[in-house]
Design a protein around this motif. Structure first.
Motif, PDB file in Angstrom:
ATOM      1  N   ALA A   1       0.822  -1.218   0.000  1.00  0.00           N
ATOM      2  CA  ALA A   1       0.000   0.000   0.000  1.00  0.00           C
ATOM      3  C   ALA A   1       0.852   1.262   0.000  1.00  0.00           C
ATOM      4  CB  ALA A   1      -0.917  -0.009   1.233  1.00  0.00           C
ATOM      5  N   VAL A   2       2.065   1.201   0.541  1.00  0.00           N
ATOM      6  CA  VAL A   2       2.899   2.407   0.643  1.00  0.00           C
ATOM      7  C   VAL A   2       3.245   2.973  -0.735  1.00  0.00           C
ATOM      8  CG1 VAL A   2       5.090   3.344   1.465  1.00  0.00           C
ATOM      9  CG2 VAL A   2       3.797   1.755   2.908  1.00  0.00           C
ATOM     10  N   PRO A   3       3.890   2.211  -1.643  1.00  0.00           N
ATOM     11  CA  PRO A   3       4.191   2.792  -2.963  1.00  0.00           C
ATOM     12  C   PRO A   3       2.944   3.161  -3.759  1.00  0.00           C
ATOM     13  CG  PRO A   3       4.693   0.438  -2.938  1.00  0.00           C
ATOM     14  CD  PRO A   3       4.437   0.846  -1.529  1.00  0.00           C
ATOM     15  N   LEU A   4       1.873   2.410  -3.573  1.00  0.00           N
ATOM     16  CA  LEU A   4       0.658   2.716  -4.320  1.00  0.00           C
ATOM     17  C   LEU A   4       0.054   4.049  -3.893  1.00  0.00           C
ATOM     18  CD1 LEU A   4      -1.024  -0.821  -4.486  1.00  0.00           C
ATOM     19  CD2 LEU A   4      -0.044   0.471  -6.377  1.00  0.00           C
ATOM     20  N   PHE A   5       0.009   4.310  -2.602  1.00  0.00           N
ATOM     21  CA  PHE A   5      -0.547   5.585  -2.143  1.00  0.00           C
ATOM     22  C   PHE A   5       0.381   6.755  -2.478  1.00  0.00           C
ATOM     23  CE2 PHE A   5      -3.469   3.201   0.778  1.00  0.00           C
ATOM     24  CZ  PHE A   5      -4.629   3.787   0.300  1.00  0.00           C
TER      25      PHE A   5
ATOM     26  N   ARG B   1     -14.583  -0.696   4.844  1.00  0.00           N
ATOM     27  CA  ARG B   1     -15.662  -1.101   5.739  1.00  0.00           C
ATOM     28  C   ARG B   1     -16.535  -2.182   5.115  1.00  0.00           C
ATOM     29  NH1 ARG B   1     -18.593  -3.279   8.262  1.00  0.00           N
ATOM     30  NH2 ARG B   1     -20.035  -2.594   9.892  1.00  0.00           N
ATOM     31  N   MET B   2     -16.794  -2.084   3.814  1.00  0.00           N
ATOM     32  CA  MET B   2     -17.675  -3.036   3.148  1.00  0.00           C
ATOM     33  C   MET B   2     -16.941  -4.273   2.650  1.00  0.00           C
ATOM     34  SD  MET B   2     -19.946  -0.240   1.011  1.00  0.00           S
ATOM     35  CE  MET B   2     -21.065  -1.483   0.333  1.00  0.00           C
ATOM     36  N   GLY B   3     -15.640  -4.333   2.909  1.00  0.00           N
ATOM     37  CA  GLY B   3     -14.877  -5.511   2.527  1.00  0.00           C
ATOM     38  C   GLY B   3     -14.603  -5.616   1.038  1.00  0.00           C
ATOM     39  N   ILE B   4     -14.769  -4.506   0.314  1.00  0.00           N
ATOM     40  CA  ILE B   4     -14.512  -4.535  -1.126  1.00  0.00           C
ATOM     41  C   ILE B   4     -13.017  -4.617  -1.402  1.00  0.00           C
ATOM     42  CG2 ILE B   4     -14.814  -3.255  -3.286  1.00  0.00           C
ATOM     43  CD1 ILE B   4     -17.260  -1.925  -2.016  1.00  0.00           C
ATOM     44  N   PHE B   5     -12.214  -3.915  -0.584  1.00  0.00           N
ATOM     45  CA  PHE B   5     -10.774  -3.860  -0.781  1.00  0.00           C
ATOM     46  C   PHE B   5     -10.054  -4.255   0.508  1.00  0.00           C
ATOM     47  CE2 PHE B   5     -12.529  -0.213  -3.249  1.00  0.00           C
ATOM     48  CZ  PHE B   5     -12.289  -0.701  -4.528  1.00  0.00           C
ATOM     49  N   THR B   6      -8.863  -4.819   0.358  1.00  0.00           N
ATOM     50  CA  THR B   6      -7.906  -4.889   1.452  1.00  0.00           C
ATOM     51  C   THR B   6      -7.108  -3.589   1.437  1.00  0.00           C
ATOM     52  OG1 THR B   6      -6.129  -5.829   0.102  1.00  0.00           O
ATOM     53  CG2 THR B   6      -7.697  -7.378   1.083  1.00  0.00           C
ATOM     54  N   PRO B   7      -6.338  -3.284   2.507  1.00  0.00           N
ATOM     55  CA  PRO B   7      -5.540  -2.049   2.494  1.00  0.00           C
ATOM     56  C   PRO B   7      -4.594  -1.963   1.300  1.00  0.00           C
ATOM     57  CG  PRO B   7      -5.672  -2.900   4.718  1.00  0.00           C
ATOM     58  CD  PRO B   7      -6.329  -3.929   3.834  1.00  0.00           C
ATOM     59  N   SER B   8      -4.039  -3.093   0.869  1.00  0.00           N
ATOM     60  CA  SER B   8      -3.146  -3.064  -0.295  1.00  0.00           C
ATOM     61  C   SER B   8      -3.926  -2.837  -1.576  1.00  0.00           C
ATOM     62  CB  SER B   8      -2.364  -4.375  -0.389  1.00  0.00           C
ATOM     63  OG  SER B   8      -1.573  -4.572   0.753  1.00  0.00           O
ATOM     64  N   GLU B   9      -5.061  -3.492  -1.711  1.00  0.00           N
ATOM     65  CA  GLU B   9      -5.870  -3.339  -2.929  1.00  0.00           C
ATOM     66  C   GLU B   9      -6.437  -1.933  -3.052  1.00  0.00           C
ATOM     67  OE1 GLU B   9      -7.445  -7.976  -3.120  1.00  0.00           O
ATOM     68  OE2 GLU B   9      -8.666  -6.405  -2.198  1.00  0.00           O
ATOM     69  N   ILE B  10      -6.727  -1.311  -1.922  1.00  0.00           N
ATOM     70  CA  ILE B  10      -7.315   0.031  -1.998  1.00  0.00           C
ATOM     71  C   ILE B  10      -6.279   1.053  -2.456  1.00  0.00           C
ATOM     72  CG2 ILE B  10      -6.913   1.024   0.308  1.00  0.00           C
ATOM     73  CD1 ILE B  10      -9.960   1.648   0.299  1.00  0.00           C
ATOM     74  N   GLY B  11      -4.991   0.722  -2.293  1.00  0.00           N
ATOM     75  CA  GLY B  11      -3.953   1.576  -2.860  1.00  0.00           C
ATOM     76  C   GLY B  11      -4.019   1.582  -4.373  1.00  0.00           C
TER      77      GLY B  11
ATOM     78  N   VAL C   1      -4.817   4.820  -7.012  1.00  0.00           N
ATOM     79  CA  VAL C   1      -4.083   5.197  -8.224  1.00  0.00           C
ATOM     80  C   VAL C   1      -5.044   5.353  -9.397  1.00  0.00           C
ATOM     81  CG1 VAL C   1      -2.347   4.446  -9.896  1.00  0.00           C
ATOM     82  CG2 VAL C   1      -1.942   4.121  -7.447  1.00  0.00           C
ATOM     83  N   LEU C   2      -5.925   4.375  -9.566  1.00  0.00           N
ATOM     84  CA  LEU C   2      -6.896   4.422 -10.663  1.00  0.00           C
ATOM     85  C   LEU C   2      -7.822   5.634 -10.511  1.00  0.00           C
ATOM     86  CD1 LEU C   2      -8.097   3.056 -13.174  1.00  0.00           C
ATOM     87  CD2 LEU C   2      -9.545   1.703 -11.651  1.00  0.00           C
ATOM     88  N   TYR C   3      -8.271   5.896  -9.296  1.00  0.00           N
ATOM     89  CA  TYR C   3      -9.152   7.038  -9.023  1.00  0.00           C
ATOM     90  C   TYR C   3      -8.463   8.342  -9.414  1.00  0.00           C
ATOM     91  CZ  TYR C   3     -12.205  10.121  -6.230  1.00  0.00           C
ATOM     92  OH  TYR C   3     -13.069  11.105  -5.815  1.00  0.00           O
ATOM     93  N   ALA C   4      -7.194   8.491  -9.022  1.00  0.00           N
ATOM     94  CA  ALA C   4      -6.467   9.725  -9.325  1.00  0.00           C
ATOM     95  C   ALA C   4      -6.318   9.924 -10.827  1.00  0.00           C
ATOM     96  CB  ALA C   4      -5.097   9.684  -8.657  1.00  0.00           C
ATOM     97  N   ILE C   5      -6.041   8.837 -11.560  1.00  0.00           N
ATOM     98  CA  ILE C   5      -5.874   8.953 -13.009  1.00  0.00           C
ATOM     99  C   ILE C   5      -7.203   9.332 -13.672  1.00  0.00           C
ATOM    100  CG2 ILE C   5      -5.337   7.666 -15.115  1.00  0.00           C
ATOM    101  CD1 ILE C   5      -3.328   6.054 -13.491  1.00  0.00           C
ATOM    102  N   VAL C   6      -8.283   8.690 -13.252  1.00  0.00           N
ATOM    103  CA  VAL C   6      -9.592   8.980 -13.842  1.00  0.00           C
ATOM    104  C   VAL C   6      -9.989  10.433 -13.584  1.00  0.00           C
ATOM    105  CG1 VAL C   6     -12.057   8.460 -13.687  1.00  0.00           C
ATOM    106  CG2 VAL C   6     -10.394   6.595 -13.768  1.00  0.00           C
TER     107      VAL C   6
END
Length: 426
Positions: A56-60, A231-241, A245-250
């Motif tokens: 998650a560190v490099p991704l964030f 909270r909803m279990g959609i992402f783990t902390p690593s996956e949410i990173g 990235v995708l959110y920022a690009i979009v």
């Protein structure tokens, strides 16, 4: 272990990069213990880089660079002006509001302080604010950044201490508001004494407020999406990173349409430099940490503190003072990596909540970025504004006292930290 600590301090004083100072001094521990295979330093260094949670560190970091290139900063500045422009202190109050809004975007106190100094620094001086006070506000305002999701310090602390990163993210909002309030009051009092005018003479119209809010809505929703995903279990902390990235690009390409090929490449280059330095620091710190655990340093420190007080709040105050003192000389990232394994077990033994302690720890460690003699954010701001460290230090005293007072309040009011995590995660 004493020789290792002395070597670490000497190497820092000599000007060696922190990562190498940690690695070399940690390797000395194995020279003192020839019975230990010298392959262990290599093994622990490599294994640290394979920690999946730290992905998650490099991704964030990458997401933060993309967000900064997306054109979102100017829109948040407009929103900050609408929110605080009528308060005494003018652009100083606006800069504090911008720090709070940018916390979920940049994730780095040093990056936030440097960016705002380039954006607002000279304009604040032209409008009558002293250069030292301007530098102090722009530097100390960045204390909000690490405790607003997705602060890198939270990810490091949660990964090292096996603490829920989702709860840490949720816990940062109210403490950030308290710190903002304390700094805003300090700026207001100083501005009132010196006669600094507000940024805006009239209240913003409803149309202005609506336009500013619409412009900054995607940045404001960013930490909300992070918390909902966890909270909803959609992402783990690593996956949410990766989602960040995708959110920022979009946002940069499709919504604001400010992300161009040049900005994309510059964001990648900046990310590579930041990720390389942080991950090398994390990897080499494993050598140092191995010696700390083997020498039972956490137990020794815990016994010393428990000998002074068995009260949770009293122990937390002592730990915060210790972290603050060490933070005058050591970077916050290093403190989180090195001291979490030492102090977190003590807080758990005394019945403290690891999320509560984590927020206090991160704030106390971050203060060192803004104080002499080695504050990285302080030097970045003073360099950009051509301000002497002496003037900066003298003018920053009220801001330091405001942050210290807010930190004490966080220690003695744990519900202020834990209310949102308990509400969201149970």
């Amino acid at each position: 272990m004493l020789l290792v600590v002395i070597a670490f301090v000497v190497l820092l004083v000599m000007g060696m990069p922190v990562a190498f100072a940690i690695g070399i001094s940690g390797a000395l521990f194995f020279l003192q213990h020839p019975e230990l295979p010298f392959t262990i330093p290599v093994q622990v260094t490599v294994s640290q880089t394979q920690n999946f949670a730290l992905l998650a560190v490099p991704l964030f970091i990458l997401a933060g660079h993309f967000m900064n290139r997306s054109g979102i900063t100017a829109r948040l500045l407009d929103l900050a002006s609408v929110l605080t422009g009528r308060l005494k202190g003018g652009l100083a109050q606006v800069s504090l509001a911008l720090s709070a809004l940018m916390g979920g975007v940049s994730g780095s106190a040093i990056a936030d302080a440097a960016m705002q100094s380039r954006m607002l620094g000279e304009e604040m001086v032209r409008r009558g604010l002293s250069r030292g006070f301007t530098a102090g506000v722009l530097s100390f305002g960045a204390v909000l950044t690490p405790i607003i999701p997705p602060g890198i310090g939270m990810i490091l602390y949660g990964s090292i201490g096996q603490v829920s990163i989702g709860r840490l993210f949720a816990a940062g909002f109210l403490p950030a508001f308290l710190l903002w309030l304390g700094l805003a009051v300090a700026v207001w009092l100083t501005a009132r004494r010196r006669g600094y005018p507000p940024e805006r003479a009239a209240r913003p119209t409803l149309a202005e407020a609506g336009s500013a809010f619409r412009g900054g809505i995607w940045a404001l929703l960013f930490p909300v999406f992070l918390l909902l995903g966890l909270r909803m279990g959609i992402f783990t902390p690593s996956e949410i990173g990766a989602f960040a990235v995708l959110y920022a690009i979009v946002i940069g390409v499709a919504v604001y349409r400010r992300m161009r090929a040049r900005g994309f490449v510059e964001a990648l280059e900046g990310s590579l430099a930041d990720i390389g330095s942080v991950m090398l620091l994390i990897a080499l710190s494993a050598i140092f940490s191995y010696g700390i655990v083997l020498e039972r340093v956490p137990e020794v420190v815990s016994g010393w503190i428990l000998g002074l007080t068995g009260d949770l709040q009293g122990a937390m105050v002592l730990v915060a003072l210790f972290i603050l003192a060490i933070g005058f000389f050591v970077d916050a990232t290093v403190l989180i990596i090195m001291l979490t394994p030492i102090f977190l077990p003590l807080m758990r033994e005394l019945g403290g909540d690891p999320v509560h302690f984590g927020i206090v720890f991160i704030v106390a460690a971050t203060i060192g970025n803004f104080t002499p003699p080695v504050g990285a954010a302080m030097y970045a701001v003073c360099s950009i504004l051509n301000c002497s460290v002496a003037a900066y230090t003298r003018e920053s005293v009220p801001l330091f006292l405001a942050v210290a007072g807010a930190t004490l309040a966080l220690i003695f009011l744990p519900d202020l930290v834990l209310f949102l995590p308990d509400l969201i995660f149970g």
